[in-house]
Enzyme design. Structure first.
Site, PDB file in Angstrom:
ATOM      1  N   SER A 240     -13.641   4.497  -9.309  1.00 45.27           N
ATOM      2  CA  SER A 240     -13.147   5.258 -10.375  1.00 45.27           C
ATOM      3  C   SER A 240     -12.297   4.403 -11.486  1.00 45.27           C
ATOM      4  CB  SER A 240     -12.557   6.658  -9.803  1.00 45.27           C
ATOM      5  OG  SER A 240     -11.610   6.249  -8.730  1.00 45.27           O
TER       6      SER A 240
ATOM      7  N   ASP B  58      -4.523   0.765  -9.588  1.00 47.85           N
ATOM      8  CA  ASP B  58      -5.750   0.395  -9.720  1.00 47.85           C
ATOM      9  C   ASP B  58      -6.253   0.086 -11.128  1.00 47.85           C
ATOM     10  OD1 ASP B  58      -5.732   1.103  -6.862  1.00 47.85           O
ATOM     11  OD2 ASP B  58      -6.665   2.895  -7.263  1.00 47.85           O
TER      12      ASP B  58
ATOM     13  N   LEU C 248     -12.270   0.732  -3.180  1.00 48.74           N
ATOM     14  CA  LEU C 248     -12.282  -0.646  -3.837  1.00 48.74           C
ATOM     15  C   LEU C 248     -12.288  -0.032  -5.617  1.00 48.74           C
ATOM     16  CD1 LEU C 248     -15.082  -2.812  -2.203  1.00 48.74           C
ATOM     17  CD2 LEU C 248     -12.617  -2.949  -1.679  1.00 48.74           C
ATOM     18  N   SER C 249     -11.796   1.096  -5.643  1.00 49.40           N
ATOM     19  CA  SER C 249     -11.404   1.630  -7.189  1.00 49.40           C
ATOM     20  C   SER C 249     -12.465   1.520  -8.006  1.00 49.40           C
ATOM     21  CB  SER C 249     -10.273   0.583  -7.690  1.00 49.40           C
ATOM     22  OG  SER C 249      -9.124   0.764  -6.970  1.00 49.40           O
TER      23      SER C 249
ATOM     24  N   GLU D  28       0.939  -1.214   0.072  1.00 45.33           N
ATOM     25  CA  GLU D  28       0.066  -0.001   0.086  1.00 45.33           C
ATOM     26  C   GLU D  28       1.108   1.126   0.026  1.00 45.33           C
ATOM     27  OE1 GLU D  28      -3.082  -0.089  -1.266  1.00 45.33           O
ATOM     28  OE2 GLU D  28      -3.549  -1.456   0.567  1.00 45.33           O
ATOM     29  N   HIS D  29       0.552   2.304  -0.979  1.00 44.50           N
ATOM     30  CA  HIS D  29       1.270   3.471  -0.941  1.00 44.50           C
ATOM     31  C   HIS D  29       2.570   3.166  -1.606  1.00 44.50           C
ATOM     32  CE1 HIS D  29      -1.700   6.229   0.417  1.00 44.50           C
ATOM     33  NE2 HIS D  29      -2.160   5.196   1.082  1.00 44.50           N
ATOM     34  N   THR D  30       3.054   2.035  -2.097  1.00 45.51           N
ATOM     35  CA  THR D  30       4.205   1.917  -2.584  1.00 45.51           C
ATOM     36  C   THR D  30       4.138   2.252  -4.104  1.00 45.51           C
ATOM     37  OG1 THR D  30       3.278  -0.431  -2.878  1.00 45.51           O
ATOM     38  CG2 THR D  30       4.960   0.010  -1.143  1.00 45.51           C
TER      39      THR D  30
ATOM     40  N   SER E  27     -26.346   7.269 -16.329  1.00 43.13           N
ATOM     41  CA  SER E  27     -25.963   6.443 -15.133  1.00 43.13           C
ATOM     42  C   SER E  27     -27.125   5.651 -14.434  1.00 43.13           C
ATOM     43  CB  SER E  27     -25.267   7.290 -14.063  1.00 43.13           C
ATOM     44  OG  SER E  27     -25.153   6.718 -13.156  1.00 43.13           O
TER      45      SER E  27
HETATM   46  C1  GLA Z   1      -4.948   4.670  -4.284  1.00 44.00           C
HETATM   47  C2  GLA Z   1      -4.424   4.896  -5.377  1.00 44.00           C
HETATM   48  C3  GLA Z   1      -3.423   3.694  -5.703  1.00 44.00           C
HETATM   49  C4  GLA Z   1      -2.605   3.631  -4.662  1.00 44.00           C
HETATM   50  C5  GLA Z   1      -3.265   3.111  -3.266  1.00 44.00           C
HETATM   51  C6  GLA Z   1      -2.574   3.229  -2.035  1.00 44.00           C
HETATM   52  O1  GLA Z   1      -5.955   3.490  -4.306  1.00 44.00           O
HETATM   53  O2  GLA Z   1      -5.271   5.121  -6.587  1.00 44.00           O
HETATM   54  O3  GLA Z   1      -2.472   4.133  -6.914  1.00 44.00           O
HETATM   55  O4  GLA Z   1      -1.549   4.588  -4.439  1.00 44.00           O
HETATM   56  O5  GLA Z   1      -4.393   4.380  -3.098  1.00 44.00           O
HETATM   57  O6  GLA Z   1      -1.699   2.158  -2.236  1.00 44.00           O
END
Ligand code: GLA
Length: 384
Positions: free
Chosen positions: A126, A170, A123-124, A32-34, A66
């Site tokens: 976007s 993501d 959970l992405s 995470e955040h890498t 939508s």
């Molecule tokens: C969000 C960002 C990703 C990633 C995570 C943290 O989901 O879109 O690119 O940086 O945060 O791991």
């Protein structure tokens, strides 16, 4: 396949759709955040997605309806403007803008957009929206973009139209996910390896805190800047580095005291997290689920204490999860500041897990948790 979306399309536009595409959300298992530090991540695509039904138009208008917001949005390809911050159509507009600037022959389209990825839950949703939109433009325009390149374009769209300087994870996993697998992604080289998840015995359980994650909030971009500061400082002693990815734990220990405390903590998270990703993938390949779970726990603790992107709700849920018999590990997933946790749970303990964690979470926070037993799914595809 979801036929409702086709019916809705026919109802709105008087003809059936010519294509249907889909792109999934994701859960990150560790790392995470890498990604914006050129490091390693280990996400899986999940069985929640964005589906888009579409047909090309004769003019250069894009009209999207939508099913979540029950409204349409229309824009012109020759003059793509941003809508107000947070508007769902900015993802489609952003992707169109990037593809156009790259010279792709975009066609106007009628669309119906249907999403099942919980919004603002980490959970992405976007990325799923962007990748599905990109695939819709590809399909209508009769061209195909390499899936890694597609992820890069969609990341650019997010930077430009959603104002989040996200990494590549993501969009990458939404574009390239593999059913039954998580992907070990080297975000620098963009090489990746699909690693099978155990098919039986253990489940990945997502716990939604119900607390909207403010990724757009300045904190995410602030963490990015802090990592860049860490690189600047470490460069004085390690001139060859360009990102925290280049710093191993040993060199970090040698030079850590050159950094102010906050910057040092941020760097320590990223550097140790990168190492954890590689160790956890090795553990998984060796069938050592217990070790994998411990690394998940360590990841959460580092995100909480060093990177400071957790929050009370996430910590309460993770702590409750770790108390349940049959849980190998639990951590927050995604950017943090709300959103979801992910836990590795023995199959036979899943029902108990939901009951115990749900009750503890309600008692401590007054909020109702939601749980999703997740299936690692296939990345973006055309389904009609
Ligand atoms: C969000 C960002 C990703 C990633 C995570 C943290 O989901 O879109 O690119 O940086 O945060 O791991």
């Amino acid at each position: 396949m979801d036929t409702d979306i086709q019916q809705k399309f026919t109802e709105l536009y008087d003809t059936p759709p010519v294509f249907v595409v889909r792109a999934p959300g994701r859960v990150n298992l560790i790392g995470e955040h890498t990604d914006y530090n050129d490091g390693f991540v280990f996400p899986a695509a999940i069985n929640f997605d964005v589906t888009i039904a579409g047909a090309p138009r004769q003019d250069d208008q894009v009209r999207a309806y939508s099913t979540r917001y029950l409204v349409s949005d229309t824009f012109t390809l020759s003059d793509i403007q941003e809508r107000e911050k947070g508007h769902w159509s900015n993802f489609i507009r952003g992707v169109a803008h990037v593809l156009r600037s790259e010279g792709y022959p975009l066609k106007g389209m009628n669309l119906v957009v249907h999403g099942t990825v919980p919004i603002a839950s980490g959970l992405s949703s976007s990325a799923a929206m962007e990748i599905a939109s990109c695939l819709a433009f590809e399909t209508a325009g009769g061209f195909a973009i390499d899936p890694v390149q597609r992820a890069l374009y969609c990341q650019r769209a997010e930077h430009a139209f959603a104002k989040v300087k996200c990494g590549i994870m993501d969009q990458f996993i939404s574009s390239l996910g593999r059913a039954g697998h998580a992907l070990l992604i080297d975000t620098r080289s963009r090489e990746y390896e699909a690693v099978p998840l155990p098919a039986q015995r253990v489940s990945l359980v997502i716990g939604d805190t119900g607390l909207p994650r403010g990724l757009g909030a300045s904190k995410y971009n602030e963490r990015r800047t802090e990592c860049e500061s860490a690189v600047e400082i470490l460069k004085r002693s390690l001139p060859g580095i360009t990102a925290l990815r280049d710093v191993d734990e040993e060199s970090f220990a040698r030079y850590a005291d050159q950094m102010p405390e906050t910057i040092r903590k941020r760097a320590r998270h990223v550097i140790t997290e990168n190492a954890r990703v590689l160790k956890s993938v090795a553990a998984l390949k060796a069938g050592d689920i217990a070790q994998f779970g411990q690394l998940m726990n360590a990841s959460h603790d580092s995100l909480r204490d060093d990177y400071e992107v957790s929050c009370r709700e996430l910590d309460v849920m993770v702590e409750a999860a770790r108390q349940v018999e049959g849980v190998f590990g639990a951590r927050m997933t995604g950017a943090g500041f709300g959103g979801c946790t992910v836990s590795l749970v023995a199959d036979k303990a899943v029902e108990n897990f939901k009951k115990i964690v749900g009750a503890a979470y309600l008692k401590e926070t007054g909020r109702e948790a939601k749980f999703y037993v997740c299936q690692a799914s296939e990345g973006a595809s055309r389904i009609l």
